[in-house]
Design a protein around this motif. Structure first.
Motif, PDB file in Angstrom:
ATOM      1  N   ALA A  68       0.877  -1.199   0.177  1.00 49.83           N
ATOM      2  CA  ALA A  68      -0.022   0.063   0.050  1.00 49.83           C
ATOM      3  C   ALA A  68       1.199   1.236   0.128  1.00 49.83           C
ATOM      4  N   TRP A  69       0.724   2.245  -0.866  1.00 49.61           N
ATOM      5  CA  TRP A  69       1.222   3.479  -0.958  1.00 49.61           C
ATOM      6  C   TRP A  69       0.444   4.323  -0.721  1.00 49.61           C
ATOM      7  N   PHE A  70       1.023   5.875  -0.501  1.00 50.35           N
ATOM      8  CA  PHE A  70       0.345   7.072  -0.008  1.00 50.35           C
ATOM      9  C   PHE A  70       0.942   8.015  -1.139  1.00 50.35           C
ATOM     10  N   GLN A  71      -0.161   8.651  -1.761  1.00 51.93           N
ATOM     11  CA  GLN A  71       0.170  10.025  -2.596  1.00 51.93           C
ATOM     12  C   GLN A  71      -0.474  11.093  -1.772  1.00 51.93           C
ATOM     13  N   PRO A  72       0.555  12.060  -1.139  1.00 52.70           N
ATOM     14  CA  PRO A  72      -0.056  13.402  -0.411  1.00 52.70           C
ATOM     15  C   PRO A  72      -1.016  14.018  -1.270  1.00 52.70           C
ATOM     16  N   ILE A  73      -2.053  14.664  -0.620  1.00 54.18           N
ATOM     17  CA  ILE A  73      -2.984  15.816  -0.978  1.00 54.18           C
ATOM     18  C   ILE A  73      -2.904  16.907  -0.483  1.00 54.18           C
ATOM     19  N   VAL A  74      -2.419  18.056  -1.144  1.00 48.33           N
ATOM     20  CA  VAL A  74      -1.928  19.223  -0.357  1.00 48.33           C
ATOM     21  C   VAL A  74      -3.108  20.387  -0.172  1.00 48.33           C
ATOM     22  N   GLY A  75      -3.544  20.992   0.950  1.00 52.43           N
ATOM     23  CA  GLY A  75      -4.544  21.933   0.912  1.00 52.43           C
ATOM     24  C   GLY A  75      -4.170  23.248   0.319  1.00 52.43           C
ATOM     25  N   ALA A  76      -5.290  23.878  -0.034  1.00 52.47           N
ATOM     26  CA  ALA A  76      -4.771  25.267  -0.574  1.00 52.47           C
ATOM     27  C   ALA A  76      -4.775  26.198   0.288  1.00 52.47           C
ATOM     28  N   ALA A  77      -5.488  26.151   1.168  1.00 54.35           N
ATOM     29  CA  ALA A  77      -5.212  27.318   2.252  1.00 54.35           C
ATOM     30  C   ALA A  77      -4.222  27.194   3.229  1.00 54.35           C
ATOM     31  N   PRO A  78      -4.107  26.029   4.138  1.00 52.70           N
ATOM     32  CA  PRO A  78      -2.687  25.848   4.978  1.00 52.70           C
ATOM     33  C   PRO A  78      -1.564  25.560   4.348  1.00 52.70           C
ATOM     34  N   PHE A  79      -1.615  25.337   2.889  1.00 51.78           N
ATOM     35  CA  PHE A  79      -0.313  24.781   2.103  1.00 51.78           C
ATOM     36  C   PHE A  79       0.373  23.545   2.947  1.00 51.78           C
ATOM     37  N   LYS A  80      -0.322  22.617   3.642  1.00 52.26           N
ATOM     38  CA  LYS A  80       0.069  21.717   4.016  1.00 52.26           C
ATOM     39  C   LYS A  80      -0.651  20.309   3.687  1.00 52.26           C
ATOM     40  N   VAL A  81      -0.018  19.024   4.148  1.00 53.06           N
ATOM     41  CA  VAL A  81      -0.557  17.756   3.585  1.00 53.06           C
ATOM     42  C   VAL A  81      -1.843  17.575   4.450  1.00 53.06           C
ATOM     43  N   GLU A  82      -3.053  17.483   3.684  1.00 51.02           N
ATOM     44  CA  GLU A  82      -4.403  17.367   4.547  1.00 51.02           C
ATOM     45  C   GLU A  82      -5.020  16.116   4.222  1.00 51.02           C
ATOM     46  N   GLY A  83      -4.618  15.253   3.138  1.00 51.08           N
ATOM     47  CA  GLY A  83      -5.147  14.050   2.868  1.00 51.08           C
ATOM     48  C   GLY A  83      -4.018  13.190   2.033  1.00 51.08           C
ATOM     49  N   TYR A  84      -4.363  11.996   1.837  1.00 50.22           N
ATOM     50  CA  TYR A  84      -3.732  10.988   1.155  1.00 50.22           C
ATOM     51  C   TYR A  84      -4.671  10.066   0.275  1.00 50.22           C
ATOM     52  N   GLU A  85      -4.234   9.672  -0.859  1.00 51.45           N
ATOM     53  CA  GLU A  85      -4.956   8.780  -1.663  1.00 51.45           C
ATOM     54  C   GLU A  85      -3.990   7.546  -1.589  1.00 51.45           C
ATOM     55  N   ILE A  86      -4.753   6.190  -1.177  1.00 49.06           N
ATOM     56  CA  ILE A  86      -4.127   4.865  -1.253  1.00 49.06           C
ATOM     57  C   ILE A  86      -4.018   4.298  -2.402  1.00 49.06           C
ATOM     58  N   GLN A  87      -2.938   3.927  -2.722  1.00 51.16           N
ATOM     59  CA  GLN A  87      -2.401   3.173  -3.898  1.00 51.16           C
ATOM     60  C   GLN A  87      -2.043   1.899  -3.744  1.00 51.16           C
ATOM     61  N   SER A  88      -2.070   0.993  -4.689  1.00 49.14           N
ATOM     62  CA  SER A  88      -1.265  -0.253  -4.601  1.00 49.14           C
ATOM     63  C   SER A  88      -0.464  -0.556  -5.625  1.00 49.14           C
ATOM     64  N   HIS A  89       0.778  -1.509  -5.018  1.00 48.10           N
ATOM     65  CA  HIS A  89       1.844  -1.851  -5.954  1.00 48.10           C
ATOM     66  C   HIS A  89       1.967  -3.493  -5.778  1.00 48.10           C
ATOM     67  N   PHE A  90       2.451  -3.869  -6.882  1.00 51.87           N
ATOM     68  CA  PHE A  90       2.910  -5.323  -6.663  1.00 51.87           C
ATOM     69  C   PHE A  90       4.203  -5.556  -7.230  1.00 51.87           C
ATOM     70  N   ARG A  91       5.275  -5.820  -6.624  1.00 44.64           N
ATOM     71  CA  ARG A  91       6.710  -6.022  -6.987  1.00 44.64           C
ATOM     72  C   ARG A  91       7.073  -4.694  -7.566  1.00 44.64           C
ATOM     73  N   GLY A  92       6.413  -3.615  -7.178  1.00 45.07           N
ATOM     74  CA  GLY A  92       7.133  -2.133  -7.676  1.00 45.07           C
ATOM     75  C   GLY A  92       6.207  -1.676  -8.739  1.00 45.07           C
ATOM     76  N   GLU A  93       5.225  -2.570  -9.096  1.00 40.00           N
ATOM     77  CA  GLU A  93       4.410  -1.824 -10.169  1.00 40.00           C
ATOM     78  C   GLU A  93       3.012  -1.797  -9.931  1.00 40.00           C
ATOM     79  N   PRO A  94       2.406  -0.708 -10.285  1.00 37.54           N
ATOM     80  CA  PRO A  94       0.982  -0.283  -9.881  1.00 37.54           C
ATOM     81  C   PRO A  94       0.133  -1.442 -10.063  1.00 37.54           C
ATOM     82  N   LEU A  95      -0.833  -1.669  -9.249  1.00 36.78           N
ATOM     83  CA  LEU A  95      -2.022  -2.613  -9.408  1.00 36.78           C
ATOM     84  C   LEU A  95      -3.227  -2.265 -10.169  1.00 36.78           C
TER      85      LEU A  95
END
Length: 265
Positions: A15-42
């Protein structure tokens, strides 16, 4: 990618995480869960119609459980979990809901977004009823590629977040004349629904400027932070926004001043 190989070797799924940045506070406010198998996207595995849905749900359950083992207990971030509409049609949505229920119950449901990735389905009324069931259970629902979905369907579903894909916008100079109007429509839709607007696949500053100018509350893409197997609290996008947003304001102010001067002349 061999689907059988994925099913037989779940220990090699990450399970990998891609950060989501907010417009107002300029900080990471969320993440999208992504998946990989042996280094390749699932992603190809989950999109393959020849793979039985029960196997896809089994693998997705492994991804979700592994992901939430890495989520800090004190985080205030929200999480996006991708979901095919076909998964919701299994047992009235209960099968995918069971996957989500395997998550640590301490994570608030209201910060968990089920992201529908392709709503071009025949039985949209049924999908809408299942979406309402999920929302009534406390979960949030996000609509991916909202720009490619009819306005009628968007209003009918009433998602809690709209996601717009900017990957087709390669360079600012190649944008068609109708593109700004499309983004304005998405911005208006979010106002009507009371839902935030997330722009994804931002890879250059031209895309970021468009996202900022057209109501983007959240931003995601390799320019701001790439997906990684570890949970991160900071990403390059925080510094990018801190540096670029004042420049956006300056540019817009100069444009307005030129217009005022032109009117006076």
């Amino acid at each position: 990618m061999d689907a059988l190989d994925v099913i037989v070797h779940p220990e090699e799924i990450e399970a990998w995480f891609q950060p989501i940045v907010g417009a107002a506070p300029f900080k990471v406010e969320g993440y999208e869960i992504q998946s990989h198998f042996r280094g390749e996207p699932l992603k190809p595995f989950f999109q393959e119609d020849d793979v039985p849905i029960e196997y896809q749900l089994e693998v997705m359950g492994h991804v979700v459980r592994q992901a939430f083992q890495k989520v800090p207990s004190d985080t205030q971030a929200f999480i996006l979990i991708r979901c095919r509409p076909a998964w919701l049609f299994e047992n009235g949505g209960e099968d995918f809901l069971h996957v989500l229920r395997t998550v640590d119950s301490s994570f608030p449901k209201e910060r968990m977004y089920v992201t529908l990735t392709d709503v071009q389905v025949d039985d949209f009324d049924r999908l809408g009823r299942i979406v309402a069931y999920y929302q009534n259970s406390g979960l949030k629902v996000a609509l991916d590629r909202a720009e490619a979905t009819s306005l009628e369907r968007v209003f009918s579903m009433s998602p809690d977040m709209l996601i717009v894909d900017l990957s087709s916008m390669i360079e600012k100079k190649t944008v068609s004349a109708s593109y700004p109007h499309l983004l304005q429509t998405m911005e208006h839709l979010c106002d009507q629904l009371g839902a935030p607007l997330l722009y994804k696949n931002i890879s250059h500053l031209g895309q970021l400027r468009y996202a900022w100018q057209h109501g983007g509350r959240y931003y995601m893409g390799n320019l701001l932070g790439e997906a990684a197997p570890e949970w991160v609290m900071t990403c390059p996008g925080m510094e990018v926004l801190i540096h670029e947003v004042p420049m956006f304001y300056k540019y817009d102010r100069e444009q307005m001043n030129r217009l005022f001067q032109l009117e006076q002349d």
